[in-house]
Design a protein around this motif. Structure first.
Motif, mmCIF file in Angstrom:
data_model
loop_
_atom_site.group_PDB
_atom_site.id
_atom_site.type_symbol
_atom_site.label_atom_id
_atom_site.label_comp_id
_atom_site.label_asym_id
_atom_site.label_seq_id
_atom_site.Cartn_x
_atom_site.Cartn_y
_atom_site.Cartn_z
ATOM 1 N N GLN A 176 0.843 -1.208 -0.070
ATOM 2 C CA GLN A 176 -0.094 -0.127 0.022
ATOM 3 C C GLN A 176 0.887 1.142 -0.032
ATOM 4 O OE1 GLN A 176 -2.864 -0.395 3.476
ATOM 5 N NE2 GLN A 176 -3.357 -2.279 2.694
ATOM 6 N N ALA A 177 1.878 0.975 0.604
ATOM 7 C CA ALA A 177 3.020 2.266 0.653
ATOM 8 C C ALA A 177 3.751 2.545 -0.591
ATOM 9 C CB ALA A 177 3.987 2.084 1.812
ATOM 10 N N GLY A 178 3.394 1.710 -1.665
ATOM 11 C CA GLY A 178 4.095 1.843 -3.215
ATOM 12 C C GLY A 178 5.221 1.013 -3.434
ATOM 13 N N PHE A 179 5.440 -0.058 -2.384
ATOM 14 C CA PHE A 179 6.720 -0.965 -2.605
ATOM 15 C C PHE A 179 6.137 -2.067 -3.434
ATOM 16 C CE2 PHE A 179 8.149 1.383 1.287
ATOM 17 C CZ PHE A 179 9.583 1.542 0.832
ATOM 18 N N ASP A 180 6.541 -1.958 -4.676
ATOM 19 C CA ASP A 180 6.516 -3.166 -5.527
ATOM 20 C C ASP A 180 7.315 -4.280 -5.704
ATOM 21 O OD1 ASP A 180 7.995 -1.765 -7.024
ATOM 22 O OD2 ASP A 180 6.745 -1.578 -8.727
ATOM 23 N N ASN A 181 8.161 -3.900 -4.839
ATOM 24 C CA ASN A 181 9.434 -5.157 -4.918
ATOM 25 C C ASN A 181 9.728 -5.376 -3.394
ATOM 26 O OD1 ASN A 181 11.674 -6.518 -5.589
ATOM 27 N ND2 ASN A 181 12.970 -4.802 -6.159
ATOM 28 N N PHE A 182 9.672 -6.325 -2.850
ATOM 29 C CA PHE A 182 9.918 -6.630 -1.378
ATOM 30 C C PHE A 182 10.114 -8.131 -1.053
ATOM 31 C CE2 PHE A 182 5.291 -6.917 -1.284
ATOM 32 C CZ PHE A 182 5.076 -8.001 -0.375
ATOM 33 N N ASN A 183 11.212 -8.158 -0.226
ATOM 34 C CA ASN A 183 11.408 -9.759 0.166
ATOM 35 C C ASN A 183 10.977 -9.946 1.582
ATOM 36 O OD1 ASN A 183 13.416 -12.147 0.553
ATOM 37 N ND2 ASN A 183 14.021 -10.895 2.310
ATOM 38 N N LEU A 184 10.503 -11.118 1.684
ATOM 39 C CA LEU A 184 10.186 -11.942 3.047
ATOM 40 C C LEU A 184 11.073 -12.927 3.350
ATOM 41 C CD1 LEU A 184 6.413 -12.701 2.674
ATOM 42 C CD2 LEU A 184 7.584 -10.403 3.625
#
Length: 401
Positions: A176-184
């Motif tokens: 929702q904050a605009g991160f279209d690239n993230f790792n878990l």
């Protein structure tokens, strides 16, 4: 301190090597920034992290980071940054204002590549939606969220401060904050973990649709609580079943394994970490940070910074705790311990380009590794076989003197 930068010929694995040549081009340059504080130290963690006081010395630490960077600038003049990684500790404990001042200061000193990747490590429970939005506005374009597990009893066993619901919400907040690239970040082989437990965690992570999943086995490291008070971990057969089933599940959902514990959607591997594994250069600033810098004359220097935050913030003490120039006979192992972590390995040409040494310096070790079935027989690539990936330490031993 070792400062052997001699370019004289020597013997490696019984074969004469060529002198180290000046590097034809310098590798990509990255920046690692270490934020050493956590809300609480986890019992399995051997990173340089320290329990935070109620008020963090943000301004003083940012000042120190920029002063630290100033002392490294002479070695990178004229180059640009391809990636930045905020690691820890828990970097998301710092305010957006502090990180913004730091990023602005870095960019004033070293130009950013147009497509720079900037990653921030964050833990569920240490941020709010507004904080994520503010981070994104700073130009931070990738998050790495430390989940470890979604199951309450496993989180408690690991000493984590968040719960499963917070972990799920964190991924939603990131998007929702605009991160279209993230790792878990997710761990397996946890205390009393079954195959079903491990796959349940993976399925939950996949359902959150991250672009990247770091999935790695819990190991007991020296100087940790778990090392001194080891928990009951799954049997080897269970660990093997978890590994096989988990890899199949990740592949089924489009997460290709490209490194020992890294899985990514197409086109989404971690560029910062790829630079490490392909023997690229990186400046390390912050308490305990490590760096590696190549010089046009062929020297390759590893550095490490003062470890304790109180010492790092002490104006009477040096930021740099030590440095070491890699000698020719150390180069094969140094290069391959990174490159062979990649499932596809690297192109063979990268070795002379990044080390200044001839491929002949690998010849004997390469033959032995190929004959033992640990290294692929492929002249144009340096890549472990499936068996070599399972026994990577044995493979690397072939290149030690």
């Amino acid at each position: 301190m070792t400062t052997d930068s001699s370019a004289s010929s020597l013997i490696i694995g019984g074969a004469a090597s060529s002198p180290r040549a000046p590097l034809p081009t310098l590798p990509p340059l990255a920046l690692y920034i270490h934020i050493p504080w956590c809300v609480r130290k986890c019992p399995y963690c051997d990173f340089n992290s320290h329990t935070a006081s109620p008020v963090l010395p943000e301004q003083e630490y940012v000042d120190a980071l920029l002063a630290d960077l100033d002392q490294d600038l002479h070695a990178v003049y004229g180059r640009e940054l391809t990636s930045i990684f905020f690691g820890g500790g828990t970097p998301s404990l710092f305010s957006a204002e502090a990180l913004g001042r730091l990023l602005k200061g870095v960019e004033q000193r070293i130009p950013f590549a147009a497509d720079i990747e900037i990653t921030l490590e964050a833990n569920p429970g240490t941020f709010e939606q507004e904080k994520f939005v503010a981070y994104r506005k700073l130009g931070i374009n990738r998050l790495s969220i430390g989940i470890q597990s979604f199951q309450q009893e496993k989180l408690e066993a690991l000493g984590r401060i968040h719960n499963g619901d917070e972990a799920v919400r964190a991924a939603g907040m990131a998007r929702q904050a605009g991160f279209d690239n993230f790792n878990l970040d997710l761990m397996h082989g946890l205390p009393d973990q079954s195959l079903d437990d491990a796959l349940s965690d993976l399925r939950q992570a996949i359902a959150l649709k991250p672009t990247h999943i770091s999935w790695y086995q819990l190991t007991l490291e020296p100087n940790t609580v778990f090392w001194n008070q080891p928990p009951v971990l799954p049997e080897d057969d269970t660990l093997w079943d978890i590994q096989e089933a988990g890899q199949a599940l990740l592949a089924e959902h489009g997460y290709a394994q490209y490194e020992v514990s890294a899985y990514a959607q197409a086109g989404r591997p971690a560029r910062h970490n790829l630079n490490y594994w392909s023997f690229g250069d990186f400046i390390g600033i912050g308490a305990g940070a490590h760096g590696k810098l190549s010089h046009p004359d062929g020297r390759i220097v590893r550095t490490w910074k003062t470890r304790l935050p109180k010492d790092y913030l002490n104006p009477a003490k040096s930021f740099q705790a030590g440095e070491k120039s890699l000698s020719n006979d150390e180069m094969p192992f140094e290069f391959l311990m990174n490159a062979l972590r990649l499932t596809a390995g690297v192109e063979s040409r990268l070795y002379p380009e990044r080390t200044g040494l001839s491929l002949e310096t690998l010849a004997e070790g390469r033959r032995e590794a190929e004959q033992s079935g640990l290294l692929q027989v492929e002249p144009s690539r340096l890549a472990a076989t499936e068996r070599g990936q399972l026994f990577l330490n044995d493979l690397l031993q072939q290149f030690l003197n």
